[in-house]
Design an enzyme around this catalytic site. Sequence first.
Site, PDB file in Angstrom:
ATOM      1  N   HIS A  44     -18.075   1.242  -2.409  1.00  0.00           N
ATOM      2  CA  HIS A  44     -17.622  -0.618  -2.033  1.00  0.00           C
ATOM      3  C   HIS A  44     -18.762  -0.938  -1.674  1.00  0.00           C
ATOM      4  CE1 HIS A  44     -13.162   0.717  -2.185  1.00  0.00           C
ATOM      5  NE2 HIS A  44     -13.134   0.456  -1.191  1.00  0.00           N
ATOM      6  N   CYS A  95     -11.669   2.283   4.318  1.00  0.00           N
ATOM      7  CA  CYS A  95     -12.559   2.645   4.123  1.00  0.00           C
ATOM      8  C   CYS A  95     -13.648   1.240   4.222  1.00  0.00           C
ATOM      9  CB  CYS A  95     -12.348   3.152   2.654  1.00  0.00           C
ATOM     10  SG  CYS A  95     -11.483   1.786   1.108  1.00  0.00           S
TER      11      CYS A  95
HETATM   12  C1  2RA Z   1      -8.455   0.088  -1.114  1.00  0.00           C
HETATM   13  N1  2RA Z   1      -8.957   0.214   0.840  1.00  0.00           N
HETATM   14  O1  2RA Z   1      -9.841  -0.312  -2.009  1.00  0.00           O
HETATM   15  C2  2RA Z   1      -8.162   0.478  -0.032  1.00  0.00           C
HETATM   16  C3  2RA Z   1      -7.251   2.174  -0.651  1.00  0.00           C
HETATM   17  N2  2RA Z   1      -8.269   2.701  -0.221  1.00  0.00           N
HETATM   18  O2  2RA Z   1      -7.729   0.188  -2.829  1.00  0.00           O
END
Ligand code: 2RA
Length: 331
Positions: free
Chosen positions: A234, A126
Amino acid sequence: MKVAVVGATGMVGQVMLSILEERNFPISELIPVASEKSVGKTVTYKQKEYTIVSLQDAVAAQPDLALFSAGGNTSLEWAPKFAEQGTIVIDNSSAWRMDPDKKLVVPEINAAQLTPEDRIIANPNCSTIQMVMALKPLHDAYSIKRIVVSTYQSITGTGVKAVRQLEAELNGTKAEMAYPYPIHRNALPHCDVFEENGYTKEELKLVRETQKILDDRSIAVTATAIRIPVVGGHSESVNVAFEKDFDLSEVKRLLHEFPGVTLQDNPEMNTYPMPIYAEGKDDVFVGRIRRDHSQANTLNMWIVSDNLRKGAATNAVQIAEYLIEKMVVRS
Ligand code: 2RA
């Protein structure tokens, strides 16, 4: 199309089902798959209940497409079993991403490399997807030399156990720990496991996957991945040095014109990307774009995206849509 969703009860699996529904993906038969302990339970798709089946039964059903989000070990063992019988597998785990014979795909960037021979296709991590979505148009224009990225990652990337830990910490109740420390009022410099070189697997994914997706191993990348008590998506602070100089207004035009990227960049009006606004959307949001005056041909930017959607489920479904559009797989 007969579609299996492997890991249908997990956070990403659940979002995959809602994305398939939202985008009216052409499903003639849905096969939800999960671990033995969930077999016989049901998931909801288009207001109907579907009974969860085992991996063995799902293979026997010979789906046209299998969307996997069930961890690397399950993918390593079972993706080939589906692929051997003609199923196209799009896998969200890290199992196949760096396999030299497997394609690592963000449709807006490199779907054109897909062929009917590709039976196992890897969905990138991601935090990588949102970063390369913003960097691809700039790499094409100015040729990236080096990327320094710091991520501020949602606890949904860890899974439901992390969400329950934060809820318990907020409510003063007890819950199984997803992290070695409390996440409420904290920032953990620890996403995934540490390697011997002092970097975490998450940080190394940003390095290696970025080079593979942009098809340029000369790009230097260094990363620090942080977990923060956020659920919407994120966030990433990216400092990128180019071979060529750039014009800021052209940078913003290139980002604005790139499919799947939305510019949110007007600090005077307090306009910039934030997880609370990215949550539930598929775009990658870019803002705080400014020249780094400490180094020539270098830019700073802030990138935010819903890690469960474009960072996982939507990107996987978009790969499947591309395959149908290019008649690689019958709908
Ligand atoms: C996380 N990118 O955010 C990794 C797996 N989804 O933990």
